[in-house]
Design a protein around this motif. Structure first.
Motif, PDB file in Angstrom:
ATOM      1  N   LEU A   1       0.865  -0.683  -0.249  1.00  0.00           N
ATOM      2  CA  LEU A   1       0.225  -0.031   0.122  1.00  0.00           C
ATOM      3  C   LEU A   1       1.045   1.052  -0.146  1.00  0.00           C
ATOM      4  O   LEU A   1       2.246   1.390   0.390  1.00  0.00           O
ATOM      5  CB  LEU A   1      -0.600   0.125   1.099  1.00  0.00           C
ATOM      6  CG  LEU A   1      -1.645  -0.605   0.807  1.00  0.00           C
ATOM      7  CD1 LEU A   1      -2.632  -1.119   2.484  1.00  0.00           C
ATOM      8  CD2 LEU A   1      -3.244  -0.309  -0.308  1.00  0.00           C
ATOM      9  N   THR A   2       0.320   2.434  -0.502  1.00  0.00           N
ATOM     10  CA  THR A   2       1.326   4.024  -0.540  1.00  0.00           C
ATOM     11  C   THR A   2       0.129   4.425   0.075  1.00  0.00           C
ATOM     12  O   THR A   2      -1.458   4.819  -0.521  1.00  0.00           O
ATOM     13  CB  THR A   2       1.785   3.980  -1.864  1.00  0.00           C
ATOM     14  OG1 THR A   2       0.733   3.944  -2.660  1.00  0.00           O
ATOM     15  CG2 THR A   2       2.671   3.056  -2.510  1.00  0.00           C
TER      16      THR A   2
ATOM     17  N   ASP B   1      -1.103   8.423  -0.061  1.00  0.00           N
ATOM     18  CA  ASP B   1      -0.887   9.743  -1.640  1.00  0.00           C
ATOM     19  C   ASP B   1      -1.290  11.239  -0.353  1.00  0.00           C
ATOM     20  O   ASP B   1      -2.522  11.286  -0.178  1.00  0.00           O
ATOM     21  CB  ASP B   1      -1.369   9.506  -2.885  1.00  0.00           C
ATOM     22  CG  ASP B   1      -0.749   9.263  -3.846  1.00  0.00           C
ATOM     23  OD1 ASP B   1      -0.071   8.762  -3.654  1.00  0.00           O
ATOM     24  OD2 ASP B   1      -0.972   8.822  -4.925  1.00  0.00           O
TER      25      ASP B   1
ATOM     26  N   VAL C   1      -4.579   9.912   0.653  1.00  0.00           N
ATOM     27  CA  VAL C   1      -5.508   8.625  -0.300  1.00  0.00           C
ATOM     28  C   VAL C   1      -4.888   7.243  -0.034  1.00  0.00           C
ATOM     29  O   VAL C   1      -3.762   7.335  -0.324  1.00  0.00           O
ATOM     30  CB  VAL C   1      -5.426   8.490  -1.602  1.00  0.00           C
ATOM     31  CG1 VAL C   1      -6.497   7.679  -2.952  1.00  0.00           C
ATOM     32  CG2 VAL C   1      -6.647  10.046  -1.825  1.00  0.00           C
TER      33      VAL C   1
ATOM     34  N   LYS D   1      -3.729   3.737  -1.497  1.00  0.00           N
ATOM     35  CA  LYS D   1      -3.622   3.135  -2.598  1.00  0.00           C
ATOM     36  C   LYS D   1      -3.547   1.725  -2.623  1.00  0.00           C
ATOM     37  O   LYS D   1      -1.688   1.876  -2.062  1.00  0.00           O
ATOM     38  CB  LYS D   1      -2.996   3.608  -3.563  1.00  0.00           C
ATOM     39  CG  LYS D   1      -3.886   5.432  -4.200  1.00  0.00           C
ATOM     40  CD  LYS D   1      -3.162   5.774  -5.362  1.00  0.00           C
ATOM     41  CE  LYS D   1      -3.417   7.659  -5.272  1.00  0.00           C
ATOM     42  NZ  LYS D   1      -2.924   8.130  -6.631  1.00  0.00           N
TER      43      LYS D   1
ATOM     44  N   GLU E   1      -1.154  -1.263  -8.891  1.00  0.00           N
ATOM     45  CA  GLU E   1      -1.357  -1.829  -9.587  1.00  0.00           C
ATOM     46  C   GLU E   1      -1.515  -3.358  -9.886  1.00  0.00           C
ATOM     47  O   GLU E   1      -0.401  -3.987  -9.755  1.00  0.00           O
ATOM     48  CB  GLU E   1      -0.821  -1.164 -11.270  1.00  0.00           C
ATOM     49  CG  GLU E   1      -1.216   0.471 -10.842  1.00  0.00           C
ATOM     50  CD  GLU E   1      -0.726   1.035 -12.357  1.00  0.00           C
ATOM     51  OE1 GLU E   1      -0.403  -0.302 -13.137  1.00  0.00           O
ATOM     52  OE2 GLU E   1      -0.901   2.393 -12.180  1.00  0.00           O
TER      53      GLU E   1
ATOM     54  N   SER F   1      -8.954  -7.755  -7.219  1.00  0.00           N
ATOM     55  CA  SER F   1      -9.847  -6.893  -6.924  1.00  0.00           C
ATOM     56  C   SER F   1     -10.954  -8.136  -7.493  1.00  0.00           C
ATOM     57  O   SER F   1     -11.964  -7.611  -7.869  1.00  0.00           O
ATOM     58  CB  SER F   1     -10.493  -5.255  -7.442  1.00  0.00           C
ATOM     59  OG  SER F   1     -11.224  -4.528  -6.839  1.00  0.00           O
TER      60      SER F   1
ATOM     61  N   LEU G   1      -9.355   0.598  -5.626  1.00  0.00           N
ATOM     62  CA  LEU G   1      -8.329   0.131  -5.331  1.00  0.00           C
ATOM     63  C   LEU G   1      -7.332   0.890  -4.383  1.00  0.00           C
ATOM     64  O   LEU G   1      -6.277   1.399  -4.651  1.00  0.00           O
ATOM     65  CB  LEU G   1      -7.340  -0.171  -6.540  1.00  0.00           C
ATOM     66  CG  LEU G   1      -7.900  -1.361  -7.460  1.00  0.00           C
ATOM     67  CD1 LEU G   1      -6.487  -2.052  -8.609  1.00  0.00           C
ATOM     68  CD2 LEU G   1      -7.773  -2.631  -6.045  1.00  0.00           C
ATOM     69  N   GLU G   2      -8.592   2.148  -4.035  1.00  0.00           N
ATOM     70  CA  GLU G   2      -7.781   3.299  -3.385  1.00  0.00           C
ATOM     71  C   GLU G   2      -9.023   4.334  -2.362  1.00  0.00           C
ATOM     72  O   GLU G   2     -10.620   3.930  -3.301  1.00  0.00           O
ATOM     73  CB  GLU G   2      -7.483   4.565  -4.485  1.00  0.00           C
ATOM     74  CG  GLU G   2      -8.578   5.186  -5.396  1.00  0.00           C
ATOM     75  CD  GLU G   2      -7.438   6.264  -5.601  1.00  0.00           C
ATOM     76  OE1 GLU G   2      -8.076   6.803  -6.272  1.00  0.00           O
ATOM     77  OE2 GLU G   2      -6.453   6.057  -7.055  1.00  0.00           O
ATOM     78  N   TYR G   3      -8.309   5.065  -1.631  1.00  0.00           N
ATOM     79  CA  TYR G   3      -9.533   4.746  -0.780  1.00  0.00           C
ATOM     80  C   TYR G   3      -9.432   5.812   0.575  1.00  0.00           C
ATOM     81  O   TYR G   3      -7.878   6.476   0.685  1.00  0.00           O
ATOM     82  CB  TYR G   3      -9.468   3.878   1.292  1.00  0.00           C
ATOM     83  CG  TYR G   3     -10.144   2.453  -0.015  1.00  0.00           C
ATOM     84  CD1 TYR G   3     -12.177   2.186  -0.238  1.00  0.00           C
ATOM     85  CD2 TYR G   3      -9.359   0.976  -0.465  1.00  0.00           C
ATOM     86  CE1 TYR G   3     -12.648   1.176  -0.661  1.00  0.00           C
ATOM     87  CE2 TYR G   3     -10.360   0.143  -0.954  1.00  0.00           C
ATOM     88  CZ  TYR G   3     -11.349   0.191  -0.599  1.00  0.00           C
ATOM     89  OH  TYR G   3     -12.177  -0.399  -1.877  1.00  0.00           O
ATOM     90  N   LYS G   4      -9.544   7.393   0.252  1.00  0.00           N
ATOM     91  CA  LYS G   4      -9.754   8.305   0.511  1.00  0.00           C
ATOM     92  C   LYS G   4      -9.958   8.586   2.390  1.00  0.00           C
ATOM     93  O   LYS G   4     -10.650   7.911   2.616  1.00  0.00           O
ATOM     94  CB  LYS G   4     -10.228   9.675  -0.230  1.00  0.00           C
ATOM     95  CG  LYS G   4     -10.508  10.940   0.128  1.00  0.00           C
ATOM     96  CD  LYS G   4     -11.063  11.796  -0.818  1.00  0.00           C
ATOM     97  CE  LYS G   4     -10.839  12.921  -0.276  1.00  0.00           C
ATOM     98  NZ  LYS G   4     -11.517  14.253  -1.202  1.00  0.00           N
TER      99      LYS G   4
ATOM    100  N   ALA H   1      -7.055  -1.461   4.215  1.00  0.00           N
ATOM    101  CA  ALA H   1      -6.878  -0.694   4.549  1.00  0.00           C
ATOM    102  C   ALA H   1      -6.762   0.254   4.942  1.00  0.00           C
ATOM    103  O   ALA H   1      -6.230   1.178   5.491  1.00  0.00           O
ATOM    104  CB  ALA H   1      -7.812   0.656   2.591  1.00  0.00           C
TER     105      ALA H   1
END
Length: 475
Positions: free
Chosen positions: A74-75, A77, A85, A87, A90, A94, A107-110, A338
Motif C-alpha cells: 500500500l502507498t 498519497d 488516499v 492506494k 496496480e 480486486s 483500489l484506492e480509499y480516501k 486499507a
C-alpha cells in the motif's frame, strides 16, 4: 518494526518518493499558511491555525512513511494536512463484487486523518457496553433507543416501559462494568484462515485480555494458532443462541451481544454462568465492517495497546477463509485492509499477520505517542475553529447530553431472578473492579475524568457524546 533490507535498486526510488512527498507537504503548507495569514483576520487565530496545519502536515508525512514501511504494498498519497488516499498497487486482484452497486472493490480509499484520530481517541475514554444509566440519561432513551435493541418487540418504540425493561434487564448493568485503560495489552483474534499459517497462540495468550468473535473454537486442536485464553467474546444474536455449547461450561468469558436481544436469547442467558451485555456501538459505521471491527472498538474502550490477529490484511487475497470451518462470504477485504493499515499508522492498533511473522517487531516506524498527541490536539483546535467553538480541550468537549445518577444505583449486572449458577459464579475478575484494584493508568484516567462515564450517541459525529456524572443523592 525492522524489515529485511530492500534490494539496492529499490532504495533510491523509495527515498525519491519520500522526498517528493515531503516537498508536496511543504508546498501545501505554504499555500495554506498564506491563506490563514490573509489580511484583516484576527492575528492570534491565524498564528494558531498555521501552527496546527504545520503540525498536521508533518504528521501526515509520518503516516505516509509508516504506510510505505508497513503497508505491504500500500502507498499513501497526501492531499492536504488532513486528507490522504491509500492506494493498492496496480494489478491487485480486486475479486470482491458489490452486488448492491454492481462494482468490484476499488483500489484506492480516501480518508480524513484529522476526523479519524479524533474519533478513535474518543473510544479510549468511553464505554461501549449498553447500561441503564445511558438509557435513563439519553433523551427518549427508553421510549426510542431501547426499542431498537429488542427484536420482535412488535413496535418501533417502547410504549410499554415495563415490558422493555423486562426484556433488557437481564443484560443491562446499571453503570459501566469495565473501565477505560483497565488492561495494558489486549489481543483481538479474528477468524481468518490465515491464522493457520502462523503459530501465534502463546503470543496471544500473553496479553492481559483476549477478545474473540462468535463461534470461534478455543481448544487444544487450535491452541498453537489462536491460544487458549478467553476473556471477552463479541457475538451476533444468531451465535448467541449457540453459546451454551460453544462455552462448554466455561465461565471465564464475558459475552457481549453485538446487535439485539429477544426472549429466546434471554432464556439462554439465564442458563449461562457468564456475564452477558449488549454492545452499545451498533449504529457506528467504519471503513471496515464486521464483528472483528466491533471487537476492536470494544477493546479500545478498555485497553492501552490493541494487537489484532486473524484479520485478512496480507496481499494475495483470493477467498474469505475461516480457521475452523469452510470458507464463506465475508466483508469487503480490500477496504478493510486499507482501513486497518490507516489505524495502525495512527497508533490505534498493531497488526500481526503471516507476512510479518518473521519480522522483528519494534514498531519504531509508527508515530510516537507524543506525535499522535500533538496531532490530536492540532486536529481538535482546527475542528473547533471551523465550527466557531472555543478551544476546550477536555474529555468533555464533545458532550451533547449531560446527566447525573447516584453511583450506588442498581446492580452491576444481571437481575435478582438470575439462576443460582449465575449468581454464585466467579465471573467478577474483570467486572467493575474497585478503584484500588485498578492498574495505575486506569486509576489516573478515572481521576482525570472525575468519575464521569462517556457514551457514543449516534453515528460517527464527534460532538454527540452522552456524559453521565456519578454523584450521591442529597439526603
Amino acid at each position: 518494526m525492522t524489515r529485511p533490507s530492500a534490494p539496492a535498486q529499490r532504495r533510491p526510488t523509495v527515498a525519491l518518493l519520500l522526498g517528493l512527498a515531503l516537498a508536496f507537504c511543504l508546498a501545501v503548507l505554504s499555500i495554506q499558511s498564506s491563506f490563514f495569514a490573509a489580511p484583516g483576520a484576527p492575528g492570534r487565530k491565524l498564528d494558531l491555525d498555521a501552527d496546527d496545519v504545520r503540525e498536521l502536515a508533518g504528521f501526515q508525512s509520518r503516516v505516509q512513511q509508516c504506510v510505505a514501511s508497513r503497508g505491504l504494498g500500500l502507498t499513501a498519497d497526501i492531499i492536504d494536512h488532513c486528507k490522504l488516499v491509500l492506494k493498492f498497487p496496480e494489478g491487485t486482484n480486486s475479486t470482491w463484487y458489490n452486488a448492491q452497486f454492481k462494482i468490484f472493490e476499488p483500489l484506492e480509499y480516501k480518508y480524513d486523518v484529522c476526523e479519524t484520530i479524533l474519533l478513535w481517541e474518543q473510544y479510549r475514554n468511553m464505554t461501549t457496553v449498553l447500561t441503564r444509566e445511558y438509557l435513563d440519561v439519553r433523551p427518549d432513551g427508553w421510549l426510542d433507543y431501547a426499542a431498537k435493541r429488542i427484536a420482535q418487540l412488535g413496535s418501533d418504540k417502547c410504549y410499554n416501559r415495563t415490558l422493555c425493561d423486562e426484556l433488557l434487564s437481564i443484560l443491562l448493568p446499571a453503570k459501566p462494568p469495565f473501565h477505560p485503560r483497565q488492561f495494558a495489552t489486549c489481543a483481538v483474534v479474528g477468524n481468518s484462515g490465515d491464522l493457520l499459517k502462523t503459530e501465534f497462540g502463546q503470543e496471544i495468550d500473553a496479553h492481559d485480555a483476549v477478545f474473540r468473535d462468535n463461534e470461534a473454537p478455543v481448544n487444544q486442536k487450535y491452541a498453537k494458532y489462536v491460544g487458549l485464553k478467553r476473556d471477552f467474546r463479541l457475538v451476533v444474536r444468531g451465535a448467541a443462541r449457540n453459546m451454551a455449547s460453544i462455552l462448554k461450561g466455561s465461565s471465564d468469558e464475558a459475552l457481549i451481544i453485538k446487535s439485539l436481544t429477544h426472549k429466546e436469547i434471554n432464556s439462554v442467558i439465564k442458563e449461562l454462568p457468564n456475564p452477558v451485555y449488549l454492545f452499545q456501538g451498533i449504529v457506528l459505521r467504519r471503513g471496515a465492517k464486521g464483528t472483528g471491527m466491533k471487537s476492536i472498538e470494544l477493546a479500545l474502550s478498555m485497553c492501552d495497546i490493541v494487537d489484532i490477529y486473524g484479520f485478512t490484511v496480507d496481499p494475495g487475497y483470493t477467498e474469505w477463509t475461516r480457521y475452523f470451518s469452510a470458507p464463506r462470504k465475508g466483508h469487503n477485504p480490500l477496504q478493510g485492509r486499507a482501513y486497518y493499515q490507516l489505524l495502525e499508522c495512527l497508533g490505534v492498533i498493531r497488526i500481526h499477520s503471516p507476512m510479518r511473522a518473521q519480522r522483528v517487531e519494534d514498531w519504531s516506524d509508527i508515530p510516537s505517542k507524543e506525535e499522535i498527541g500533538k496531532a490530536h490536539a492540532a486536529a481538535f483546535r482546527l475542528k473547533k475553529h471551523e465550527t466557531g467553538q472555543p478551544d476546550d480541550l477536555t474529555p468533555f468537549s464533545n458532550c451533547k447530553v449531560w446527566g447525573t445518577v447516584d453511583p450506588d444505583y442498581g446492580p452491576v449486572s444481571g437481575t435478582s431472578d438470575m439462576s443460582e449458577t449465575r449468581k454464585n459464579s466467579n465471573y467478577s475478575k474483570w467486572e467493575k473492579l474497585p478503584f484500588k484494584k485498578l492498574r495505575k493508568e486506569a486509576q489516573e484516567h478515572h481521576i482525570q475524568m472525575g468519575g464521569v462515564s462517556l457514551y457514543k450517541m449516534d453515528g460517527n459525529k464527534l460532538d454527540d457524546l452522552v456524559c453521565v456524572r456519578h454523584e450521591h443523592s442529597s439526603s
